[in-house]
Design a protein around this motif. Structure first.
Motif: not given
Length: 419
Positions: A174-182, A283-295, A409-411, A416-419
């Motif tokens: 979607e994405p729906a996972y939490t990525c606070l840093a992004a 900043r846009t690449l950092e945001y997208s990689a964090g918020s869509y990196g798992i897919w 595997k998005a390790k 990156l998401c401060s999880l």
């Protein structure tokens, strides 16, 4: 929107053999979201030419207890004194409309026309061992999937067909996972921020906003409509996509949104997506990689699996095991993040049905793997010098690029998401 179709499909020469395909596209046209409708809409919107089926059934379905094919029928009660926000009528807001359902079927038919009829890659009949479909937790993607699968496999799709979906809290599509840093990064330059690169177009459009607010009955203090042009864009474009008139003022029917005003909203919406996903810089690449990196990591792993699942013969034929076609039905925010990660040369707001396709090939002469990425049915061009024109790029280059952003595997995502 343009997508893979036989008439325009750029064929690869016979020295390459197609091994794996992954498709992701936005859902097709729908009614607007309820939050994007106006407090009082001056005409109703009816959805009587389609049905949204909601039911459960035991598996296997040939047992003694059968499920009825039940669907929702929207109505209002004469005993309910409350009026719904926005449009009266028989629609959900949102839902895929009859036109969107037909477009979805055609999309599936067009893909089948290329990957089965032209290339002989897809099986003639649906085979869950070779083909998979995935949706998000938003039901409109499942509404699209039911028609896409029928367009591809016809009567075969009438059987029980699973749609893969991840748990809502960690859904990567979607994405729906939490990525606070992004999200924190986005808040410094994006919607709701005070970054001049963002606020300048909103300030410049103050007269347009004032006119739209008066016509549509939107309070100037409504932040949802004024922190971006998303709400107005969705409302006006949904009308025009379904050949409905632009809105007029409820008290003064001669005061209406003009086509020129709507076009300005659409132009500013295109500017917003270009800024949010490309033009605001690194900043846009950092945001997208964090918020869509798992897919993205899932895609990279699918490519690895496809390479390891092929035989070593010079013909490069696929083995009989393993999924070789994956189909993802998602949203504008999903496709936008992919285009951002690929650093597309010209960013746009992905329209209904907008599609990105990843094609993995094996070259006969050297047994090496190559990747081609199609956007709107044509080869995607990236401004990243490592990627460039994504036409028969060594797949290791693209996979290494993805790994460098989020790790295998998005390790890297927890960090990156401060999880």
């Amino acid at each position: 929107m343009p997508h893979v179709r036989r008439a325009e499909y750029p064929q690869v020469n016979s020295s390459y053999v197609l091994q794996y395909v992954e498709v992701i596209h936005r859902h097709h046209k729908r009614t607007p979201y309820a939050d994007n409708t106006f407090p009082v809409e001056t005409y109703p919107w009816y959805c009587d030419k389609e049905a949204l089926f909601y039911y459960g059934a035991p598996l296997p379905t040939h047992g003694a207890n059968h499920s009825a094919n039940t669907y929702w029928s929207v109505y209002t009660s004469s005993s309910n004194p409350l009026a719904p926000r926005g449009f009266n009528g028989t629609c959900q807001f949102p839902q895929i409309t009859r036109g969107g359902l037909d477009d979805s079927w055609q999309h599936g038919s067009d893909l089948y026309g290329v990957y089965h009829d032209l290339l002989g890659f897809l099986p003639e009949k649906y085979d869950p061992n070779l083909v998979s479909f995935r949706v998000t937790n938003n039901v409109i993607t499942s509404q699209v999937a039911s028609m896409v699968t029928s367009g591809m496999f016809g009567g075969e799709a009438q059987q029980n067909l699973p749609l893969l979906v991840q748990p809502a809290s960690i859904d990567s599509l979607e994405p729906a996972y939490t990525c606070l840093a992004a999200n924190n990064n986005f808040s410094t330059y994006g919607v709701g921020s005070s970054d001049p690169g963002w606020t300048s177009h909103l300030n410049a459009a103050s007269d347009l906003y004032a006119n739209l607010d008066i016509i549509c009955g939107i309070p100037p203090t409504d932040s949802g409509f004024h922190k971006s042009f998303d709400h107005y864009f969705d409302n006006l474009s949904a009308r025009l996509c379904h050949a409905k008139p632009l809105p007029c003022n409820g008290s003064n029917p001669s005061l209406c949104v003009t086509q020129a005003m709507a076009d300005e909203v659409f132009r500013l919406g295109q500017y917003e997506y270009s800024y949010l996903y490309r033009d605001a810089g690194a900043r846009t690449l950092e945001y997208s990689a964090g918020s869509y990196g798992i897919w993205i990591a899932e895609l990279a792993q699918n490519l690895r699996n496809a390479m390891h699942g092929t035989d070593s013969a010079s013909t490069g034929n696929r083995t009989s095991s393993g999924i070789n076609y994956r189909h993802n039905i998602a949203h504008d925010g999903s496709v936008s993040r992919i285009l951002s990660i690929l650093q597309i040369e010209k960013m746009v707001w992905p329209g209904m049905g907008s599609e990105v396709v990843f094609e993995l090939y094996k070259r006969k002469v050297d047994q090496q793997y190559y990747i081609r990425v199609l956007w709107g049915g044509q080869v995607l061009r990236s401004s990243n010098p490592t990627l460039g024109v994504l036409d028969m790029l060594r797949v290791e280059i693209l996979v290494a690029y993805f790994d460098g952003l989020v790790g295998q595997k998005a390790k890297e995502i927890p960090r990156l998401c401060s999880l």
